[in-house]
Design an enzyme around this catalytic site. Structure first.
Site, PDB file in Angstrom:
ATOM      1  N   HIS A 136       0.824  -1.311  -0.226  1.00 38.64           N
ATOM      2  CA  HIS A 136       0.061  -0.053  -0.062  1.00 38.64           C
ATOM      3  C   HIS A 136       0.874   1.145  -0.091  1.00 38.64           C
ATOM      4  O   HIS A 136       2.047   1.359   0.586  1.00 38.64           O
ATOM      5  CB  HIS A 136      -0.802   0.063   1.377  1.00 38.64           C
ATOM      6  CG  HIS A 136      -1.940   1.087   1.381  1.00 38.64           C
ATOM      7  ND1 HIS A 136      -1.668   2.238   1.771  1.00 38.64           N
ATOM      8  CD2 HIS A 136      -3.453   0.926   1.193  1.00 38.64           C
ATOM      9  CE1 HIS A 136      -2.729   3.144   1.491  1.00 38.64           C
ATOM     10  NE2 HIS A 136      -3.705   2.227   1.528  1.00 38.64           N
ATOM     11  N   ASP A 213       2.841  -3.856   8.065  1.00 36.24           N
ATOM     12  CA  ASP A 213       1.605  -3.421   7.788  1.00 36.24           C
ATOM     13  C   ASP A 213       0.740  -4.163   8.355  1.00 36.24           C
ATOM     14  O   ASP A 213       0.491  -5.011   7.416  1.00 36.24           O
ATOM     15  CB  ASP A 213       1.521  -2.672   6.348  1.00 36.24           C
ATOM     16  CG  ASP A 213       0.267  -2.175   6.115  1.00 36.24           C
ATOM     17  OD1 ASP A 213      -0.713  -2.246   7.018  1.00 36.24           O
ATOM     18  OD2 ASP A 213      -0.100  -1.803   5.109  1.00 36.24           O
ATOM     19  N   GLN A 216      -4.696  -5.203   7.436  1.00 35.53           N
ATOM     20  CA  GLN A 216      -5.614  -5.974   6.852  1.00 35.53           C
ATOM     21  C   GLN A 216      -5.467  -7.552   7.609  1.00 35.53           C
ATOM     22  O   GLN A 216      -6.144  -8.255   7.028  1.00 35.53           O
ATOM     23  CB  GLN A 216      -5.314  -6.235   5.543  1.00 35.53           C
ATOM     24  CG  GLN A 216      -5.607  -5.008   4.423  1.00 35.53           C
ATOM     25  CD  GLN A 216      -6.934  -4.550   4.433  1.00 35.53           C
ATOM     26  OE1 GLN A 216      -7.883  -5.379   4.666  1.00 35.53           O
ATOM     27  NE2 GLN A 216      -7.193  -3.193   4.020  1.00 35.53           N
ATOM     28  N   LYS A 239     -10.692   0.098  10.425  1.00 38.92           N
ATOM     29  CA  LYS A 239     -11.009  -1.096   9.982  1.00 38.92           C
ATOM     30  C   LYS A 239     -11.323  -2.373  10.533  1.00 38.92           C
ATOM     31  O   LYS A 239     -11.372  -3.492  10.174  1.00 38.92           O
ATOM     32  CB  LYS A 239      -9.771  -1.421   9.185  1.00 38.92           C
ATOM     33  CG  LYS A 239      -9.397  -0.392   7.773  1.00 38.92           C
ATOM     34  CD  LYS A 239      -7.838  -0.993   7.380  1.00 38.92           C
ATOM     35  CE  LYS A 239      -7.431   0.002   6.223  1.00 38.92           C
ATOM     36  NZ  LYS A 239      -8.191   0.296   5.365  1.00 38.92           N
ATOM     37  N   CYS A 379      -4.849   2.398  -3.324  1.00 37.99           N
ATOM     38  CA  CYS A 379      -3.493   2.912  -3.058  1.00 37.99           C
ATOM     39  C   CYS A 379      -2.341   1.765  -3.153  1.00 37.99           C
ATOM     40  O   CYS A 379      -1.267   1.844  -2.382  1.00 37.99           O
ATOM     41  CB  CYS A 379      -3.690   3.216  -1.454  1.00 37.99           C
ATOM     42  SG  CYS A 379      -5.035   4.503  -1.277  1.00 37.99           S
TER      43      CYS A 379
END
Length: 424
Positions: A136, A213, A216, A239, A379
């Site tokens: 991303h 990261d 998700q 999220k 992104c």
């Protein structure tokens, strides 16, 4: 208990989400954009509202009862997050979102490098920063900027034609000159799960720090930072059922305390004179100014909600939906699903390119049927470019997603080709 959620359980969960009570364009809303931002249950909305109605006050500043109560709840929220990810409380830093969290680390390394700080968090010309081609932009651009400021070289682990990381290039990409290795846990485009153990092991071999990261992954599966053995990890509250405006940076205590502060001002100092200031240890040294109190409390409520269901059961539910998505999309002529093959391990997320139709047109067609999905490059322009597409249409599931909604998405994708007249 690792079994997937039963339909009745999903139905009970859905009753907690006011957004799902509405219709869009005459159809029941099918919200398949949780990868961008999740819906919020009443329990989380109520937790934030209760704070403002009963405990609203500035934290770490007042001696009165409301200030003490607000501070207690604020720090209890930090403790909840720390327990949820297997960290110590002083290793959890509040940020506005994951983007800010990653920038905090990159800026801290830059500032430490300029000041000749600790070797563990300093860069110089000739050093290397490694990312992947799946990233991303939030986990790519900060490292591009850090390389430009320090004279370091930015390198990346490439992906193959299917978008999978080329792990046979791992050793030649993460060399002895690597000082930072930043990578995604779960691709927000492909739904694929990175081999964290292999990447971290290689980074450890060369003495590089790791930045994960986890935007998700943390909302969708059990994540333990001790088991992952990463040095830093970032994720966002919005999220995972919480409001916008709250993010989390996990960092190893010794590394956080080696970084200069990202923002300066009140609440992060010990002593201030007209000539200089001394800073608190982490995490407070990174939390200048008025804090995100209600959002942090709401994030803790979101974690309580998720834990009551069970992260392993949530992961099993979404894995089932992911397989259903992949199998259904793979059977449609003229539709290319980006990422791993249908039978590969994935989360409940899939992005597709529909031959002959721009993703924005596909998204409008879906919206006409009450289906909310993400369109564009998500992104992640370099990844789309590598896969030979400019954009894609993404469906992403969560705890409130049903099999029927997945089937509606698959059917609509198939019908879009007839509607736009692109069938052979």
């Amino acid at each position: 208990m690792n079994t997937a959620l039963a339909p009745a359980e999903v139905g009970a969960i859905r009753a907690d989400f006011p957004s799902l009570e509405q219709e869009v364009n005459g159809h029941p809303l099918a919200y398949l954009d949780s990868g961008a931002t999740s819906l919020k249950p009443r329990q989380v909305l109520d937790a934030e509202r209760e704070f403002y109605e009963r405990h609203n006050s500035a934290v770490h500043r007042g001696a009165h009862t409301l200030a003490a109560l607000a501070t207690e709840r604020f720090e209890d929220a930090r403790a909840t997050v720390a327990r949820f990810i297997g960290a110590a409380e002083d290793e959890v830093v509040w940020t506005s979102n994951a983007t800010e969290a990653i920038n905090l680390v990159a800026y801290g390394i830059s500032a430490a490098s300029a000041r000749g700080g600790a070797d563990a968090v300093s860069l110089r010309a000739g050093d290397e920063i490694v990312v992947t081609e799946q990233e991303h932009h939030a986990n790519l651009i900060p490292w591009q900027e850090l390389a430009a400021r320090t004279g370091a070289t930015l390198r990346f682990i490439p992906v193959d034609d299917a978008g999978e990381l080329m792990l046979d290039r791992l050793d030649e990409t993460i060399t002895e000159r690597a000082r930072v290795v930043a990578f995604t846990h779960v691709s927000n485009v492909l739904g694929s799960i990175s081999p964290v153990d292999r990447i971290v092991a290689r980074a450890r071999e060369v003495g590089a720090i790791t930045v994960l990261d986890a935007c998700q992954s943390v909302p969708h599966m059990a994540v333990d930072v001790a088991s992952l053995d990463v040095d830093f990890m970032a994720f966002s509250g919005h999220k995972m059922l919480a409001p916008t405006g709250i993010g989390v940076l996990y960092g190893r205590r010794e590394l956080l305390n080696a970084l200069p502060p990202f923002l300066t001002g009140g609440s992060m100092i010990t002593t201030v004179t007209m000539e200089r200031a001394e800073y608190l240890p982490a995490p407070q040294r990174f939390e200048a100014g008025t804090q995100r109190v209600s959002q942090a409390i709401a994030l803790a409520a979101a974690i309580d909600y998720l834990e009551a269901i069970g992260m392993h059961r949530i992961a099993a539910h979404e894995a089932t939906l992911g397989v259903r998505l992949a199998d259904g999309l793979a059977a449609i002529e003229g539709v290319r699903m980006l990422g791993p093959r249908a039978d590969a391990e994935r989360v409940g997320l899939a992005s597709v390119d529909v031959a002959g139709i721009h993703s924005h047109d596909v998204g409008q067609f879906l919206d006409d049927r009450g289906i909310a999905a993400r369109v564009g490059h998500h992104c992640a322009q370099p990844l789309h470019r590598r896969l030979g597409v400019t954009s894609s249409t993404r469906a992403s599931t969560y705890i409130y997603t049903t099999e029927e909604e997945v089937d509606r998405f698959i059917e609509a994708i198939a019908d879009s080709r007839d509607f736009f007249g692109v069938r052979p």
